[in-house]
Design an enzyme around this catalytic site. Structure first.
Site, PDB file in Angstrom:
ATOM      1  N   ARG A 173       0.849  -1.176   0.000  1.00 24.95           N
ATOM      2  CA  ARG A 173       0.000   0.000   0.000  1.00 24.95           C
ATOM      3  C   ARG A 173       0.897   1.243   0.000  1.00 24.95           C
ATOM      4  NH1 ARG A 173      -2.289  -3.565   3.828  1.00 24.95           N
ATOM      5  NH2 ARG A 173      -4.399  -4.270   3.300  1.00 24.95           N
ATOM      6  N   LYS A 198      -1.689  -2.071   7.798  1.00 18.90           N
ATOM      7  CA  LYS A 198      -3.047  -1.649   8.112  1.00 18.90           C
ATOM      8  C   LYS A 198      -3.589  -2.394   9.321  1.00 18.90           C
ATOM      9  CE  LYS A 198      -7.493  -0.822   5.850  1.00 18.90           C
ATOM     10  NZ  LYS A 198      -8.260  -0.966   4.580  1.00 18.90           N
ATOM     11  N   HIS A 269      -3.240   2.296  -5.772  1.00 21.21           N
ATOM     12  CA  HIS A 269      -3.951   1.051  -5.487  1.00 21.21           C
ATOM     13  C   HIS A 269      -4.167   0.224  -6.743  1.00 21.21           C
ATOM     14  CE1 HIS A 269      -5.679  -1.012  -2.094  1.00 21.21           C
ATOM     15  NE2 HIS A 269      -6.674  -1.425  -2.861  1.00 21.21           N
ATOM     16  N   ARG A 272      -1.440  -2.230  -6.968  1.00 21.09           N
ATOM     17  CA  ARG A 272      -1.645  -3.342  -6.043  1.00 21.09           C
ATOM     18  C   ARG A 272      -2.666  -4.334  -6.598  1.00 21.09           C
ATOM     19  NH1 ARG A 272      -1.563  -4.603  -0.387  1.00 21.09           N
ATOM     20  NH2 ARG A 272      -3.612  -5.221   0.423  1.00 21.09           N
ATOM     21  N   HIS A 295      -4.590  -9.474   3.456  1.00 20.31           N
ATOM     22  CA  HIS A 295      -6.019  -9.376   3.700  1.00 20.31           C
ATOM     23  C   HIS A 295      -6.403 -10.321   4.834  1.00 20.31           C
ATOM     24  CE1 HIS A 295      -6.846  -7.908  -0.673  1.00 20.31           C
ATOM     25  NE2 HIS A 295      -6.569  -6.912   0.142  1.00 20.31           N
ATOM     26  N   TYR A 304     -10.711 -11.169  -7.219  1.00 10.22           N
ATOM     27  CA  TYR A 304      -9.766 -11.426  -8.303  1.00 10.22           C
ATOM     28  C   TYR A 304     -10.014 -12.767  -8.979  1.00 10.22           C
ATOM     29  CZ  TYR A 304      -7.476  -7.545  -6.045  1.00 10.22           C
ATOM     30  OH  TYR A 304      -7.219  -6.314  -5.507  1.00 10.22           O
TER      31      TYR A 304
END
Length: 324
Positions: A173, A198, A269, A272, A295, A304
């Site tokens: 990120r 994050k 992003h 990414r 994640h 995806y």
């Protein structure tokens, strides 16, 4: 405007004007909820701020007795609150974020002994189909054009190219690239440790060869002399200051403009997302993609699975009545 007004918090006269106590029940409850999000859940500061703001707006929409004495999220009150926002033309995606904030508060109340199972199970579900189309990503040819847009013969070009390689090869990120330090890289073992993620959890990742080569060249030939331990720093006054997220975003946007892709892509992003798409097309599992992108939930990376259109066509059933 919100980003600009946040700078007021750093001014001494404004900080002194902000009350430090919570005199009423609602303010005390919001303060405890913020501590729960920050200390127990380990959420990012921005996430804590907007979740508390959503709860505060909900309490403001209730009557004084209902919000100040019970502080319970009743379903009729939640529905009335969301309906009022919808009438003010709030998008479904934004309403879904507010529902997430309210569910978080219900879990907070459950830890304090309240029975919130019924409220959690009946929380409204906002109909929204933001992922009806595959995510917007760069093709392999566009990625090559993008990487060739950096002038690696200049110091700033080497820096920006190294940033782009880190985002593309490691799936970083923008905030993670900003907080990448010299101590984060173990050159002998080829490992990068991300401390500022994050989820507030340290993550160790292998350093790809191309990203490592770009970083090494920048550190040897392009990075200015500075006492800062940050990898990516400013090359203009004030020199040596770590790059901000906005500066990294602008550097990538300038590269998109140089390769004539700025009408289709912007920010960091998309790089990414392109990393995840390339892994999906290389038969990498969703679990491995989620681990690389850090994640917490597989549902976040499951989008995806719909990117490889050609492979999806192989498993699609024929339309009833068609000849093919």
């Amino acid at each position: 405007m919100r980003a600009a007004l946040h700078h007021l918090l750093a001014l001494p006269f404004f900080a002194d004007a902000v009350p430090t106590t919570a005199p009423d029940p609602i303010a005390r409850e919001l303060h405890k909820f913020h501590e729960f999000l920050r200390d127990t859940c380990g959420l990012a500061r921005s996430t804590c701020v907007y979740r508390v703001r959503h709860l505060e707006a909900f309490f403001a929409s209730c009557t004084l007795n209902e919000s100040a004495e019970s502080l319970i999220l009743t379903i009729p009150a939640v529905e009335a609150f969301l309906t009022g926002l919808a009438r003010r033309h709030w998008k479904p995606s934004s309403l879904g974020v507010i529902c997430t904030s309210l569910r978080s508060y219900l879990r907070f109340r459950a830890l304090h002994g309240d029975d919130t199972r019924l409220a959690l199970s009946t929380m409204p579900l906002i109909a929204n189909w933001p992922h009806r189309n595959p995510p917007k990503v760069l093709s392999d040819i566009q990625i090559e054009r993008f990487l060739q847009a950096f002038d690696i013969n200049t110091a700033s070009g080497m820096r920006d190219y190294a940033i782009a390689r880190c985002i593309l090869d490691l799936g970083l990120r923008g905030d993670e690239a900003t907080h990448l330090t010299l101590d984060s890289i173990d050159w002998r073992r080829g490992i990068v440790t991300l401390q500022h993620t994050k989820s507030h959890r340290a993550q160790r990742m292998p350093l790809p060869e191309q990203a490592g080569a770009a970083l090494a060249r920048y550190l040897r030939e392009g990075r200015p002399q500075t006492d800062s331990r940050s990898v990516f720093v400013r090359h203009r006054a004030p020199f040596g200051v770590p790059l901000s997220v906005a500066a990294i975003r602008n550097a990538m946007n300038r590269a998109f403009a140089r390769c004539n892709l700025d009408d289709q892509f912007c920010n960091t992003h998309v790089l990414r997302r392109s990393t995840a798409t390339r892994l999906q097309r290389a038969n990498v599992s969703i679990k491995e993609i989620a681990d690389l992108l850090r994640h917490r939930s597989l549902n976040t990376a499951r989008v995806y699975a719909r990117v490889d259109i050609e492979r999806l066509r192989e498993v699609a059933l024929s339309w009833p009545g068609s000849t093919s």
